[in-house]
Design a protein around this motif. Structure first.
Motif, PDB file in Angstrom:
ATOM      1  N   TYR A   1       5.901  -0.272   8.595  1.00 57.50           N
ATOM      2  CA  TYR A   1       5.413   1.014   9.101  1.00 57.50           C
ATOM      3  C   TYR A   1       4.836   0.843  10.504  1.00 57.50           C
ATOM      4  O   TYR A   1       4.256  -0.181  10.817  1.00 57.50           O
ATOM      5  CB  TYR A   1       4.301   1.570   8.217  1.00 57.50           C
ATOM      6  CG  TYR A   1       4.651   1.795   6.773  1.00 57.50           C
ATOM      7  CD1 TYR A   1       4.377   0.814   5.811  1.00 57.50           C
ATOM      8  CD2 TYR A   1       5.221   2.994   6.351  1.00 57.50           C
ATOM      9  CE1 TYR A   1       4.678   1.016   4.481  1.00 57.50           C
ATOM     10  CE2 TYR A   1       5.517   3.211   5.006  1.00 57.50           C
ATOM     11  CZ  TYR A   1       5.239   2.218   4.081  1.00 57.50           C
ATOM     12  OH  TYR A   1       5.527   2.434   2.755  1.00 57.50           O
TER      13      TYR A   1
ATOM     14  N   LEU B   1       8.724   5.014   9.544  1.00 54.48           N
ATOM     15  CA  LEU B   1       9.395   3.946   8.815  1.00 54.48           C
ATOM     16  C   LEU B   1      10.636   3.631   9.640  1.00 54.48           C
ATOM     17  O   LEU B   1      11.562   4.441   9.714  1.00 54.48           O
ATOM     18  CB  LEU B   1       9.787   4.396   7.412  1.00 54.48           C
ATOM     19  CG  LEU B   1       8.682   4.654   6.393  1.00 54.48           C
ATOM     20  CD1 LEU B   1       7.789   5.835   6.766  1.00 54.48           C
ATOM     21  CD2 LEU B   1       9.286   4.878   5.010  1.00 54.48           C
TER      22      LEU B   1
ATOM     23  N   GLN C   1       9.657   1.814  -0.269  1.00 50.93           N
ATOM     24  CA  GLN C   1       8.808   2.761   0.444  1.00 50.93           C
ATOM     25  C   GLN C   1       8.863   4.167  -0.172  1.00 50.93           C
ATOM     26  O   GLN C   1       8.242   5.099   0.347  1.00 50.93           O
ATOM     27  CB  GLN C   1       9.175   2.806   1.926  1.00 50.93           C
ATOM     28  CG  GLN C   1       8.870   1.489   2.628  1.00 50.93           C
ATOM     29  CD  GLN C   1       9.316   1.450   4.074  1.00 50.93           C
ATOM     30  OE1 GLN C   1      10.459   1.793   4.397  1.00 50.93           O
ATOM     31  NE2 GLN C   1       8.432   1.011   4.956  1.00 50.93           N
TER      32      GLN C   1
END
Lengths: 117, 112
Positions: free
Chosen positions: A64, A78, A85
């Protein structure tokens, strides 16, 4: 309710694609945060900001990145989404106390449900 | 290692009884501790804050205690109601940081 919104509210994407989540506040608060919430793990801090262009990593920051170019917006990116995720992402804000230190409570946005296929 | 722990098992109680939730932490020395409520599909909402020099704090039917020796906070809801059913989270700010650390939360269900 504190003026904090998140967009999008729901997103489905494919592995390997970039994704950006936006948090917008109208409270002029100094501190902004991104968390992810997963069953069995509770809220985990990804990144946070203590001022414009001032950011730092939380406990689960790998994969991130964030940016804060103005007080009201905090973006979570992202770079290349992975299935791990997939989560619910919450943005939060906090003001300051009379001395300029971190305030006494956080206000949370409604959350973004992200699914990575 | 630093940890903040809450009972991960759900707590079921009968309407009208007092619910007691526990938050334990290790290797932190927080100046204060917070409690939040979270309903399904929504973000947490702040309820109460208690400082290290306060033993007890009350707000309507809510009461929080803070024992810095035991490194524990207890959260009580008296005369509980089905509308109190939610997940309750504790959080603290490690001294000298700009961030909060949350426990995993305890799900409370009040049975009518």
């Amino acid at each position: 309710d504190a003026g904090i919104t998140q967009s999008p509210r729901h997103k489905v994407t494919e592995t390997g694609t970039p994704v950006t989540l936006r948090c917008h506040q109208t409270e002029n608060h100094r501190y902004m945060y991104w968390y992810r919430q997963d069953p069995g793990h509770g809220l985990r801090l990804i990144h946070y900001s203590y001022g414009v262009k001032d950011t730092d990593k939380g406990e689960v920051s790998d994969g991130y990145s964030v940016s804060r170019s103005k007080t009201e917006d905090f973006l979570l990116t992202l770079e290349s989404a992975t299935s791990s995720q997939t989560s619910v992402y919450f943005c939060a804000i906090s003001g300051t106390d009379g001395t300029g230190r971190l305030g006494n409570e956080q206000f949370f946005g409604p959350g973004t449900r992200l699914t990575v296929l | 290692s630093q940890k903040i722990e809450q009972n991960s098992e759900a707590l079921n109680i009968q309407e009208g009884k007092t619910a007691t939730l526990t938050c334990n932490y290790t290797n932190y020395s927080p100046a204060y501790l917070q409690w939040y409520r979270q309903d399904p599909g929504r973000g947490p909402v702040f309820l109460l804050l208690i400082r290290e020099n306060e033993k007890e704090k009350r707000k309507e039917r809510l009461k929080v205690t803070f024992d810095t020796t035991l490194k524990q906070s207890l959260f009580h809801i008296t005369a509980s109601q089905p509308a109190d059913s939610a997940t309750y989270l504790c959080a603290l700010e490690p001294s000298g940081t700009y961030k909060y650390i949350f426990g995993t939360g305890t799900r409370l269900k009040v049975l009518a």
